[in-house]
Design a protein around this motif. Structure first.
Motif, PDB file in Angstrom:
ATOM      1  N   ASP A  88      42.400 -36.568  11.307  1.00 54.54           N
ATOM      2  CA  ASP A  88      43.578 -36.767  10.458  1.00 54.54           C
ATOM      3  C   ASP A  88      43.237 -36.826   8.972  1.00 54.54           C
ATOM      4  O   ASP A  88      44.116 -36.767   8.120  1.00 54.54           O
ATOM      5  CB  ASP A  88      44.347 -38.030  10.878  1.00 54.54           C
ATOM      6  CG  ASP A  88      43.456 -39.258  11.015  1.00 54.54           C
ATOM      7  OD1 ASP A  88      42.613 -39.479  10.115  1.00 54.54           O
ATOM      8  OD2 ASP A  88      43.587 -39.977  12.027  1.00 54.54           O
TER       9      ASP A  88
ATOM     10  N   PHE B 177      52.578 -37.475  10.404  1.00 59.90           N
ATOM     11  CA  PHE B 177      52.130 -36.577  11.460  1.00 59.90           C
ATOM     12  C   PHE B 177      53.278 -35.754  12.039  1.00 59.90           C
ATOM     13  O   PHE B 177      54.415 -36.257  12.146  1.00 59.90           O
ATOM     14  CB  PHE B 177      51.550 -37.400  12.630  1.00 59.90           C
ATOM     15  CG  PHE B 177      50.193 -37.954  12.341  1.00 59.90           C
ATOM     16  CD1 PHE B 177      49.055 -37.315  12.804  1.00 59.90           C
ATOM     17  CD2 PHE B 177      50.060 -39.126  11.616  1.00 59.90           C
ATOM     18  CE1 PHE B 177      47.798 -37.833  12.540  1.00 59.90           C
ATOM     19  CE2 PHE B 177      48.805 -39.646  11.347  1.00 59.90           C
ATOM     20  CZ  PHE B 177      47.678 -39.004  11.814  1.00 59.90           C
TER      21      PHE B 177
ATOM     22  N   GLU C  95      41.187 -36.942  21.816  1.00 59.24           N
ATOM     23  CA  GLU C  95      41.526 -36.308  23.097  1.00 59.24           C
ATOM     24  C   GLU C  95      41.415 -34.777  23.006  1.00 59.24           C
ATOM     25  O   GLU C  95      41.007 -34.112  23.940  1.00 59.24           O
ATOM     26  CB  GLU C  95      42.971 -36.720  23.414  1.00 59.24           C
ATOM     27  CG  GLU C  95      43.495 -36.390  24.784  1.00 59.24           C
ATOM     28  CD  GLU C  95      45.029 -36.500  24.777  1.00 59.24           C
ATOM     29  OE1 GLU C  95      45.673 -35.572  25.248  1.00 59.24           O
ATOM     30  OE2 GLU C  95      45.558 -37.523  24.249  1.00 59.24           O
TER      31      GLU C  95
ATOM     32  N   LEU D  72      50.744 -31.213  17.652  1.00 61.68           N
ATOM     33  CA  LEU D  72      49.341 -31.307  17.224  1.00 61.68           C
ATOM     34  C   LEU D  72      48.395 -30.813  18.323  1.00 61.68           C
ATOM     35  O   LEU D  72      47.414 -30.123  18.047  1.00 61.68           O
ATOM     36  CB  LEU D  72      48.994 -32.748  16.854  1.00 61.68           C
ATOM     37  CG  LEU D  72      49.750 -33.310  15.650  1.00 61.68           C
ATOM     38  CD1 LEU D  72      49.397 -34.772  15.441  1.00 61.68           C
ATOM     39  CD2 LEU D  72      49.435 -32.512  14.388  1.00 61.68           C
ATOM     40  N   ARG D  73      48.731 -31.155  19.563  1.00 62.31           N
ATOM     41  CA  ARG D  73      47.887 -30.780  20.706  1.00 62.31           C
ATOM     42  C   ARG D  73      47.681 -29.265  20.768  1.00 62.31           C
ATOM     43  O   ARG D  73      46.636 -28.782  21.144  1.00 62.31           O
ATOM     44  CB  ARG D  73      48.530 -31.306  21.994  1.00 62.31           C
ATOM     45  CG  ARG D  73      47.633 -31.237  23.202  1.00 62.31           C
ATOM     46  CD  ARG D  73      48.191 -31.955  24.410  1.00 62.31           C
ATOM     47  NE  ARG D  73      48.007 -33.393  24.350  1.00 62.31           N
ATOM     48  CZ  ARG D  73      48.974 -34.292  24.163  1.00 62.31           C
ATOM     49  NH1 ARG D  73      50.226 -33.892  24.042  1.00 62.31           N
ATOM     50  NH2 ARG D  73      48.704 -35.570  24.102  1.00 62.31           N
TER      51      ARG D  73
ATOM     52  N   MET E  79      52.848 -35.404  18.520  1.00 57.25           N
ATOM     53  CA  MET E  79      51.571 -35.198  19.231  1.00 57.25           C
ATOM     54  C   MET E  79      51.576 -33.890  20.013  1.00 57.25           C
ATOM     55  O   MET E  79      50.560 -33.208  20.119  1.00 57.25           O
ATOM     56  CB  MET E  79      51.298 -36.364  20.197  1.00 57.25           C
ATOM     57  CG  MET E  79      50.665 -37.559  19.536  1.00 57.25           C
ATOM     58  SD  MET E  79      49.084 -37.201  18.718  1.00 57.25           S
ATOM     59  CE  MET E  79      47.925 -37.621  20.008  1.00 57.25           C
ATOM     60  N   ASP E  80      52.739 -33.536  20.556  1.00 57.85           N
ATOM     61  CA  ASP E  80      52.818 -32.315  21.344  1.00 57.85           C
ATOM     62  C   ASP E  80      52.533 -31.082  20.491  1.00 57.85           C
ATOM     63  O   ASP E  80      51.883 -30.139  20.924  1.00 57.85           O
ATOM     64  CB  ASP E  80      54.227 -32.213  21.963  1.00 57.85           C
ATOM     65  CG  ASP E  80      54.123 -31.749  23.386  1.00 57.85           C
ATOM     66  OD1 ASP E  80      53.110 -32.094  24.033  1.00 57.85           O
ATOM     67  OD2 ASP E  80      55.051 -31.024  23.823  1.00 57.85           O
TER      68      ASP E  80
ATOM     69  N   ARG F 295      38.843 -39.657  11.883  1.00 61.68           N
ATOM     70  CA  ARG F 295      40.098 -40.090  12.522  1.00 61.68           C
ATOM     71  C   ARG F 295      40.331 -41.522  12.059  1.00 61.68           C
ATOM     72  O   ARG F 295      39.849 -42.459  12.694  1.00 61.68           O
ATOM     73  CB  ARG F 295      39.960 -40.046  14.061  1.00 61.68           C
ATOM     74  CG  ARG F 295      39.998 -38.641  14.627  1.00 61.68           C
ATOM     75  CD  ARG F 295      39.868 -38.626  16.131  1.00 61.68           C
ATOM     76  NE  ARG F 295      38.488 -38.692  16.554  1.00 61.68           N
ATOM     77  CZ  ARG F 295      37.673 -37.643  16.707  1.00 61.68           C
ATOM     78  NH1 ARG F 295      38.120 -36.429  16.497  1.00 61.68           N
ATOM     79  NH2 ARG F 295      36.429 -37.809  17.095  1.00 61.68           N
TER      80      ARG F 295
ATOM     81  N   LYS G 220      44.768 -41.992  13.618  1.00 60.58           N
ATOM     82  CA  LYS G 220      45.126 -41.827  15.028  1.00 60.58           C
ATOM     83  C   LYS G 220      43.870 -41.540  15.847  1.00 60.58           C
ATOM     84  O   LYS G 220      43.489 -40.368  16.020  1.00 60.58           O
ATOM     85  CB  LYS G 220      46.089 -40.632  15.182  1.00 60.58           C
ATOM     86  CG  LYS G 220      47.571 -41.001  15.144  1.00 60.58           C
ATOM     87  CD  LYS G 220      48.396 -39.824  15.658  1.00 60.58           C
ATOM     88  CE  LYS G 220      49.818 -39.855  15.181  1.00 60.58           C
ATOM     89  NZ  LYS G 220      50.663 -40.833  15.818  1.00 60.58           N
TER      90      LYS G 220
ATOM     91  N   GLU H 143      43.541 -41.440  18.871  1.00 59.81           N
ATOM     92  CA  GLU H 143      43.848 -40.638  20.065  1.00 59.81           C
ATOM     93  C   GLU H 143      43.715 -39.126  19.827  1.00 59.81           C
ATOM     94  O   GLU H 143      43.743 -38.337  20.761  1.00 59.81           O
ATOM     95  CB  GLU H 143      45.230 -40.992  20.632  1.00 59.81           C
ATOM     96  CG  GLU H 143      46.418 -40.818  19.708  1.00 59.81           C
ATOM     97  CD  GLU H 143      46.743 -42.069  18.880  1.00 59.81           C
ATOM     98  OE1 GLU H 143      45.805 -42.784  18.449  1.00 59.81           O
ATOM     99  OE2 GLU H 143      47.944 -42.328  18.648  1.00 59.81           O
ATOM    100  N   LEU H 144      43.542 -38.712  18.556  1.00 65.00           N
ATOM    101  CA  LEU H 144      43.317 -37.286  18.287  1.00 65.00           C
ATOM    102  C   LEU H 144      42.002 -36.809  18.896  1.00 65.00           C
ATOM    103  O   LEU H 144      41.776 -35.608  19.067  1.00 65.00           O
ATOM    104  CB  LEU H 144      43.307 -37.024  16.777  1.00 65.00           C
ATOM    105  CG  LEU H 144      44.633 -37.199  16.043  1.00 65.00           C
ATOM    106  CD1 LEU H 144      44.425 -37.113  14.536  1.00 65.00           C
ATOM    107  CD2 LEU H 144      45.647 -36.158  16.495  1.00 65.00           C
TER     108      LEU H 144
END
Ligand SMILES: NC(=O)c1ccc[n+]([C@@H]2O[C@H](COP(=O)([O-])OP(=O)(O)OC[C@H]3O[C@@H](n4cnc5c(N)ncnc54)[C@H](O)[C@@H]3O)[C@@H](O)[C@H]2O)c1
Length: 331
Positions: free
Chosen positions: A209, A155, A204, A161-162, A158-159, A196, A199, A201-202
């Motif tokens: 993924d 990955f 959110e 990806l967001r 996260m920042d 997913r 992850k 949490e994606l």
């Protein structure tokens, strides 16, 4: 010598800067990044000027061309500003995160007849272009199916990806472009399944993924794309084209081709190329050369904003299909 400025001194900006600096027909004159330390660090490597405001370079009469290597949501504004100043532009993918905004920008670029290229680097990979030319020259007869495997080793943060716009427009966008280019026809229907599995949490920001996409063209040609954000064995990039008279296959590349045979195992090979910077090193160099030749008027722009828009349209159709669980028509 074409005087080029790079806007955005991040991962991809550094690659482009290095390829400009070693090109015999171009000079890297400046780097812009709001984080002036990043701009300074990159510019210093090549004796270029560093600024924090990209408009300073866009409005500089001494700059012939700009490379837009900034986060995706800044592409449209920078591209239009540069094109209006008569600059030649190489803009990173995707054109934008929003299809309507991208379509509007493409229309404006067409109106001013701006020389803008979109950076789908994989088209310049020697194996991919060999495969495309073999299809186009009929080596495998009538093309029936294209199969694309595209898995990242891991990955992005996260920042990133967001704000990436999601797996379809950030990652699979390269494969949508590759599919259009190899199929030689526009897909008319897209079906996507998305999970997913790595992850949770994606959720959110409604991202995935692990995805599979199936597309069909008007004549019935089919394409299957499978993507994962994490392949534990490395950057997995394979292409297959199947037709009435044969098949073309482009397997993964490695740093060397030695195979080891021991009591423990056979056919042991060097690991796959680590990630995109390594696997597509040559493609980025050839992409920059193609841009420079087009900017110097030696050839047409090889990958246009229309190509960028069509890939984004397929990404948007795939996202809608994944959400609804149904095939989506490309209108
Ligand atoms: N073609 C490819 O293979 C490839 C690979 C990676 C990234 N990309 C694309 O390139 C773009 C950048 O990705 P990255 O991974 O290099 O990101 P990054 O975060 O590493 O770098 C982006 C840089 O742009 C700077 N920046 C932000 N706003 C700016 C502005 N308004 N003007 C000037 N600089 C600004 C940031 O400070 C940062 O240094 C994204 O659109 C991404 O999709 C393409």
């Amino acid at each position: 010598m074409l005087k080029i400025a790079v806007i955005g001194a991040g991962r991809i900006g550094k690659i482009h800067a290095a390829n400009i600096a070693t090109h015999p027909q171009a000079t890297l004159v400046a780097v812009a990044d709001p984080f002036i330390n990043s701009a300074n660090a990159l510019a210093d490597l090549y004796g270029a000027e560093a600024v924090s405001d990209p408009l300073e370079l866009i409005n500089d009469a001494d700059v012939d061309a700009v490379i837009i290597a900034t986060p995706t949501d800044t592409h449209v504004d920078l591209m239009l500003a540069a094109a209006r100043q008569g600059k030649k532009v190489l803009c990173e993918k995707p054109v934008d995160l929003d299809l309507k905004r991208a379509a509007d920008a493409c229309r404006q670029l067409e109106e001013i007849n701006a020389p803008v290229m979109v950076a789908f680097n994989r088209r310049f990979d020697p194996s991919a272009s060999e495969l495309q030319q073999a299809i186009a020259s009929g080596d495998i007869g009538d093309l029936h199916q294209v199969v694309i495997t595209s898995r990242d080793p891991d990955f992005a943060p996260m920042d990133y990806l967001r704000h990436s716009g999601g797996i379809f427009s950030d990652m699979v966008i390269h494969d949508f472009d590759m599919a259009r280019w190899l199929l030689g026809e526009e897909p008319v229907e897209v079906y996507a399944s998305a999970s997913r599995l790595l992850k949770p949490e994606l959720a959110e920001f409604n991202d995935y993924d692990t995805v599979m996409v199936q597309m069909t063209t008007a004549s019935g040609r089919q394409c299957h794309i499978n993507c994962s954000r994490r392949a534990v064995y490395g950057y997995d990039q394979r292409l297959e084209a199947f037709g009435s008279a044969g098949m073309l296959l482009n397997n993964n590349q490695r740093a060397n081709s030695v195979r080891r045979y021991t009591a423990a195992a056979t056919e042991v090979q060097a690991p796959l190329e680590a990630f995109f910077l390594e696997r597509y090193e040559q493609a980025y160099r050839l992409e920059m050369d193609a841009f420079i030749q087009a900017a110097l008027g030696k050839c047409a722009i090889p990958v246009t904003p229309f190509d960028g828009l069509m890939a984004l349209k397929l990404a948007e159709c795939a996202a809608r299909s994944a959400a609804s669980g149904r095939p989506v028509s490309v209108d």
